[in-house]
Design a protein around this motif. Structure first.
Motif, PDB file in Angstrom:
ATOM      1  N   PRO A 195       0.715  -1.168   0.008  1.00  0.00           N
ATOM      2  CA  PRO A 195      -0.018  -0.033   0.043  1.00  0.00           C
ATOM      3  C   PRO A 195       0.974   1.279  -0.061  1.00  0.00           C
ATOM      4  O   PRO A 195       0.403   2.307  -0.711  1.00  0.00           O
ATOM      5  CB  PRO A 195      -1.038  -0.083   1.284  1.00  0.00           C
ATOM      6  N   SER A 196       2.149   1.293   0.782  1.00  0.00           N
ATOM      7  CA  SER A 196       2.707   2.383   0.717  1.00  0.00           C
ATOM      8  C   SER A 196       3.398   2.744  -0.817  1.00  0.00           C
ATOM      9  O   SER A 196       3.867   3.816  -1.136  1.00  0.00           O
ATOM     10  CB  SER A 196       4.040   2.439   1.826  1.00  0.00           C
ATOM     11  N   ALA A 197       3.491   1.555  -1.353  1.00  0.00           N
ATOM     12  CA  ALA A 197       4.264   1.978  -2.693  1.00  0.00           C
ATOM     13  C   ALA A 197       3.078   1.833  -3.983  1.00  0.00           C
ATOM     14  O   ALA A 197       3.224   2.114  -4.988  1.00  0.00           O
ATOM     15  CB  ALA A 197       5.271   0.667  -2.994  1.00  0.00           C
ATOM     16  N   ARG A 198       1.962   2.081  -3.530  1.00  0.00           N
ATOM     17  CA  ARG A 198       0.870   1.897  -4.503  1.00  0.00           C
ATOM     18  C   ARG A 198       1.034   2.975  -5.621  1.00  0.00           C
ATOM     19  O   ARG A 198       0.585   2.590  -6.513  1.00  0.00           O
ATOM     20  CB  ARG A 198      -0.527   1.990  -3.953  1.00  0.00           C
ATOM     21  N   ARG A 199       1.262   4.193  -5.283  1.00  0.00           N
ATOM     22  CA  ARG A 199       1.361   5.206  -6.324  1.00  0.00           C
ATOM     23  C   ARG A 199       2.361   4.885  -7.429  1.00  0.00           C
ATOM     24  O   ARG A 199       2.010   4.999  -8.374  1.00  0.00           O
ATOM     25  CB  ARG A 199       1.856   6.344  -5.605  1.00  0.00           C
ATOM     26  N   GLY A 200       3.599   4.423  -6.850  1.00  0.00           N
ATOM     27  CA  GLY A 200       4.372   4.075  -8.048  1.00  0.00           C
ATOM     28  C   GLY A 200       3.946   2.681  -8.530  1.00  0.00           C
ATOM     29  O   GLY A 200       4.155   2.648 -10.090  1.00  0.00           O
ATOM     30  N   ILE A 206      -0.234   2.166 -15.387  1.00  0.00           N
ATOM     31  CA  ILE A 206      -0.601   3.005 -16.439  1.00  0.00           C
ATOM     32  C   ILE A 206       0.471   3.255 -17.804  1.00  0.00           C
ATOM     33  O   ILE A 206       0.175   3.179 -18.686  1.00  0.00           O
ATOM     34  CB  ILE A 206      -0.676   4.349 -15.697  1.00  0.00           C
ATOM     35  N   LEU A 207       1.747   3.374 -17.331  1.00  0.00           N
ATOM     36  CA  LEU A 207       2.752   3.319 -18.408  1.00  0.00           C
ATOM     37  C   LEU A 207       2.613   2.090 -19.164  1.00  0.00           C
ATOM     38  O   LEU A 207       2.772   1.964 -20.453  1.00  0.00           O
ATOM     39  CB  LEU A 207       4.093   3.422 -17.902  1.00  0.00           C
ATOM     40  N   ALA A 212       0.729  -0.872 -24.229  1.00  0.00           N
ATOM     41  CA  ALA A 212       0.064  -1.824 -24.715  1.00  0.00           C
ATOM     42  C   ALA A 212      -0.896  -1.242 -25.661  1.00  0.00           C
ATOM     43  O   ALA A 212      -1.185  -2.048 -26.826  1.00  0.00           O
ATOM     44  CB  ALA A 212      -0.660  -2.765 -23.528  1.00  0.00           C
ATOM     45  N   ILE A 213      -1.445  -0.283 -25.753  1.00  0.00           N
ATOM     46  CA  ILE A 213      -2.341   0.516 -26.312  1.00  0.00           C
ATOM     47  C   ILE A 213      -1.628   1.044 -27.765  1.00  0.00           C
ATOM     48  O   ILE A 213      -2.090   0.759 -28.903  1.00  0.00           O
ATOM     49  CB  ILE A 213      -3.229   1.662 -25.833  1.00  0.00           C
ATOM     50  N   GLY A 214      -0.410   1.270 -27.524  1.00  0.00           N
ATOM     51  CA  GLY A 214       0.361   1.939 -28.755  1.00  0.00           C
ATOM     52  C   GLY A 214       1.131   0.775 -29.395  1.00  0.00           C
ATOM     53  O   GLY A 214       1.398   0.852 -30.675  1.00  0.00           O
ATOM     54  N   GLU A 215       1.255  -0.429 -28.815  1.00  0.00           N
ATOM     55  CA  GLU A 215       1.813  -1.477 -29.531  1.00  0.00           C
ATOM     56  C   GLU A 215       1.372  -2.076 -30.791  1.00  0.00           C
ATOM     57  O   GLU A 215      -0.019  -2.275 -30.686  1.00  0.00           O
ATOM     58  CB  GLU A 215       2.275  -2.781 -28.600  1.00  0.00           C
ATOM     59  N   THR A 216       1.842  -2.147 -31.948  1.00  0.00           N
ATOM     60  CA  THR A 216       1.164  -2.710 -33.180  1.00  0.00           C
ATOM     61  C   THR A 216       2.016  -3.822 -33.825  1.00  0.00           C
ATOM     62  O   THR A 216       1.214  -4.658 -34.090  1.00  0.00           O
ATOM     63  CB  THR A 216       1.410  -1.468 -34.265  1.00  0.00           C
ATOM     64  N   MET A 217       3.147  -3.842 -33.988  1.00  0.00           N
ATOM     65  CA  MET A 217       3.933  -4.917 -34.819  1.00  0.00           C
ATOM     66  C   MET A 217       3.600  -6.298 -34.155  1.00  0.00           C
ATOM     67  O   MET A 217       3.171  -7.112 -35.194  1.00  0.00           O
ATOM     68  CB  MET A 217       5.392  -4.675 -34.699  1.00  0.00           C
ATOM     69  N   ALA A 218       3.682  -6.337 -32.845  1.00  0.00           N
ATOM     70  CA  ALA A 218       3.422  -7.808 -32.488  1.00  0.00           C
ATOM     71  C   ALA A 218       2.013  -8.064 -32.313  1.00  0.00           C
ATOM     72  O   ALA A 218       1.799  -9.206 -32.703  1.00  0.00           O
ATOM     73  CB  ALA A 218       4.004  -7.789 -30.789  1.00  0.00           C
ATOM     74  N   VAL A 219       1.077  -7.334 -32.232  1.00  0.00           N
ATOM     75  CA  VAL A 219      -0.093  -7.558 -32.085  1.00  0.00           C
ATOM     76  C   VAL A 219      -0.527  -7.919 -33.665  1.00  0.00           C
ATOM     77  O   VAL A 219      -1.514  -8.908 -33.831  1.00  0.00           O
ATOM     78  CB  VAL A 219      -1.018  -6.240 -31.600  1.00  0.00           C
ATOM     79  N   VAL A 220      -0.154  -7.261 -34.664  1.00  0.00           N
ATOM     80  CA  VAL A 220      -0.845  -7.409 -35.980  1.00  0.00           C
ATOM     81  C   VAL A 220      -0.629  -8.703 -36.387  1.00  0.00           C
ATOM     82  O   VAL A 220      -1.118  -9.319 -37.002  1.00  0.00           O
ATOM     83  CB  VAL A 220      -0.294  -6.345 -36.968  1.00  0.00           C
ATOM     84  N   LEU A 273      -2.084  10.255 -24.028  1.00  0.00           N
ATOM     85  CA  LEU A 273      -1.590  11.203 -23.622  1.00  0.00           C
ATOM     86  C   LEU A 273      -2.072  11.323 -22.143  1.00  0.00           C
ATOM     87  O   LEU A 273      -1.560  11.831 -21.226  1.00  0.00           O
ATOM     88  CB  LEU A 273      -2.313  12.572 -24.370  1.00  0.00           C
ATOM     89  N   VAL A 274      -3.412  11.096 -21.936  1.00  0.00           N
ATOM     90  CA  VAL A 274      -4.230  11.178 -20.650  1.00  0.00           C
ATOM     91  C   VAL A 274      -3.468  10.458 -19.592  1.00  0.00           C
ATOM     92  O   VAL A 274      -3.160  10.519 -18.464  1.00  0.00           O
ATOM     93  CB  VAL A 274      -5.555  10.825 -20.773  1.00  0.00           C
ATOM     94  N   LEU A 275      -3.048   9.181 -20.047  1.00  0.00           N
ATOM     95  CA  LEU A 275      -2.385   8.229 -19.014  1.00  0.00           C
ATOM     96  C   LEU A 275      -0.824   8.571 -18.824  1.00  0.00           C
ATOM     97  O   LEU A 275      -0.665   8.518 -17.415  1.00  0.00           O
ATOM     98  CB  LEU A 275      -2.236   6.846 -19.826  1.00  0.00           C
ATOM     99  N   SER A 276      -0.195   9.152 -19.774  1.00  0.00           N
ATOM    100  CA  SER A 276       1.013   9.576 -19.215  1.00  0.00           C
ATOM    101  C   SER A 276       1.137  10.902 -18.203  1.00  0.00           C
ATOM    102  O   SER A 276       1.612  10.906 -17.362  1.00  0.00           O
ATOM    103  CB  SER A 276       1.925   9.779 -20.248  1.00  0.00           C
TER     104      SER A 276
END
Ligand SMILES: Nc1ncnc2c1ncn2[C@@H]1O[C@H](COP(=O)(O)OP(=O)(O)OP(=O)(O)O)[C@@H](O)[C@H]1O
Ligand SMILES: [Mg+2]
Lengths: 291, 253
Positions: A195-200, A206-207, A212-220, A273-276
């Motif tokens: 719990p003390s480390a939860r922020r990190g 999130i990172l 994962a959202i941006g990854e293309t090559m492996a997914v395709v 953008l929002v995630l970062s």
């Protein structure tokens, strides 16, 4: 004296130039992406684009809903696998494993993070897809699940290393405080340290999610690439970024199809953008004024 | 007489790796009294006090010989459960270390990990512990706020409240006031006087006046050795050893 000052000013100038260059490039990309993408909406309404089920470029029908759903499913699937695995791995490495194991695993994880995504894709195509096909009795193993699994492996290093750092930096006095009250190792880890480390940890997740959202090559390579709404993790699908990759070659520059593909690109751009922003806020927010 | 000794330390030696930090110390600590441990920095005060609840077990490469008996039971025996030992022998640290959670959860932490789930019971314990540490009036309206927003002195009293919430019978304090101003220090000292009715207390301090004010017995350590031990009044007014006298009169080093 004067010479050194000059040198310092020069260096400062160069650094300033480079950092503004980064900003300018970002601005150009944004302007370009939005300028090309938003043109679509002269022809198609935003609702039709976001919620339309059909994507038929030949008839100028551009409904991105199947891609959006695929992207969300793939990402959620990847998180579902990698978050529990990554956090437990980080806890194990920091709290439980002997030092030699930690020193063995750390470079391995860094290496894992450095492998080009196409290699992951090929690996997934050859192994994961086959492994899935038989037990689930599928016509093809090229499914959302296969993409999720490979993405999970790809984002594991991010989640592990960021969680590991933040668990590592939980002050020793928190642990001692817990032990001094008669807590067991497990209670101390699960009720105080994590719990003390939860922020990190959340920032790491999130990172990873952004990656994962941006990854293309492996997914395709492993998702099957069918432009239809996936109903489960065992369906084939096509993500936003794989659609762009697959179709950009055939789209005539300046055509509606071309605009539509840019428009697809805007969606992951905004999400990432929002995630970062979220994750950098989490990382910098103060934890305690006594630290 | 023996019945009044809560803790008896016999021939206690401790090594960090191959460096000896405690040398053959024996000491008897009276029940319901305050025993102060004084001595120059690095002489092994913290090391000594951390032997009393086996916190040193957490340090890698520590070797301990000798005996520490609490209630006539050697806590270094093989059959001793460290977890329940630490529950009986609570510890408050030099730097206030409330957990990054609410004030309520901090105090309820100990009772919860020891299996108390009943909400009303927990509330009672939290309230009593905070009252016993004179913190209740200051925080009763913000129990659900983060403990990290308290002042340093309040944090330290919260840590004491958290420790007594598990009902130990020995309290160990390792320089509990070194991060606090005189007012907050005064409050903690008053509290210690109050707490000794129910607890046996051992306090490490750098502050000679503090030792003289709060303690009944005082032990003086130097380079890992207990040089002198006795009634506080006598040790301060009439030390037997030359080095004790040098230290308490500030002529040390
Ligand atoms: N974890 C450790 N590993 C190795 N040596 C240690 C460790 N902790 C303490 N020591 C050494 O043991 C000796 C006694 O340390 P200790 O912390 O008990 O002193 P202290 O009397 O509490 O000092 P202070 O008043 O500064 O807190 C010191 O020489 C210190 O360097
Ligand atoms: Mg100390």
């Amino acid at each position: 004296m004067g010479k050194r000052l000059n040198l310092e000013n020069t260096i400062r100038g160069i650094l300033l130039l480079f950092s503004t260059a980064a900003l300018v490039i970002l601005a150009i990309i944004v302007v370009f992406l939005f300028k090309e993408g938003l043109m679509l909406f002269q022809h198609t309404s935003v609702t039709d684009f976001l919620f339309g089920h059909k994507w038929i470029p030949a008839e100028n029908i551009y409904g991105a809903f199947p891609f959006i759903v695929s992207t969300i499913l793939v990402t959620l699937g990847a998180l579902l696998i990698s978050v529990p695995l990554g956090i437990s791995c980080a806890v194990f490495l920091v709290e439980i494993s002997p030092r030699w194991a930690r020193e063995l695993v750390r470079p391995a994880i860094e290496l894992l993070a450095g492998i080009p995504s196409i290699i992951y894709g090929v690996f997934a195509l050859i192994i994961v897809v086959d492994v899935l096909r038989v037990p689930f009795n599928l016509a093809t193993g090229e499914t959302i699940l296969a993409a999720s699994i490979i993405l999970a492996i790809m984002i594991l290093p991010i989640i592990i290393s960021i969680s590991q750092d933040s668990i590592d930096s939980v002050p020793r006095i928190y642990r001692e405080g817990s032990y001094a009250m008669g807590a067991t190792d497990w209670q101390t880890i699960s009720k105080v340290v994590v719990p003390s480390a939860r922020r990190g940890i959340i920032a790491g997740v999130i990172l990873g999610c952004g990656r994962a959202i941006g990854e293309t090559m492996a997914v395709v390579l492993v998702i099957g690439n069918v432009e239809k709404l996936p109903l489960s993790l065992l369906d084939s699908g096509e993500t936003l970024t794989s659609a762009i990759l697959l179709e950009m070659g055939e789209a005539v520059i300046g055509s509606l199809h071309y605009n539509a593909l840019f428009c697809l690109g805007i969606i992951p751009f905004l999400i990432v953008l929002v995630l970062s922003m979220l994750s950098s806020r989490l990382i910098t927010k103060r934890v305690s004024r006594f630290e | 007489m023996d019945k009044e000794n809560k803790i008896e330390v016999r021939n206690l030696n401790l090594w960090y790796g191959d460096k000896q930090a405690l040398k053959n110390n024996s000491i008897k600590i009276r029940k319901n009294h305050v025993t102060a441990i004084i001595g120059p920095s690095g002489c092994g005060k913290s090391t000594f006090i951390r032997c009393l609840n086996r916190m040193n077990d957490l340090v890698e490469g520590v070797k301990i010989t000798g005996e520490v008996s609490i209630n006539n039971k050697n806590i270094y025996d093989k059959d001793v459960d460290v977890v329940s030992l630490r529950r009986r022998v609570g510890m408050v640290f030099q730097k206030p270390n409330p957990f990054p959670m609410t004030i309520f959860d901090n105090v309820a932490y100990g009772p919860r990990i020891h299996g108390i789930k009943d909400k009303k019971k927990l509330q009672e314990i939290v309230e009593k512990s905070l009252k016993d540490t004179t913190l209740w009036n200051e925080v009763s309206d913000r129990l659900d706020k983060s403990a990290l927003d308290l002042s340093g002195g309040q944090m330290q009293r919260l840590c004491i409240a958290r420790t007594i919430a598990v009902k130990p019978d020995v309290l160990l304090f390792d320089e509990p006031c070194s991060a606090l101003d005189p007012v907050a220090t005064g409050k903690i000292e008053d509290l210690i006087q109050e707490l000794k009715k129910e607890y046996t207390i051992v306090i490490v301090t750098h502050n000679m006046q503090q030792a003289a004010r709060v303690s009944d017995y005082t032990g003086y350590f130097l380079l890992g050795e207990l040089i002198e031990f006795g009634k506080t009044k006598q040790l301060f007014e009439n030390p037997k050893e030359k080095s004790t006298e040098d230290y308490i009169t500030g002529r040390f080093g």
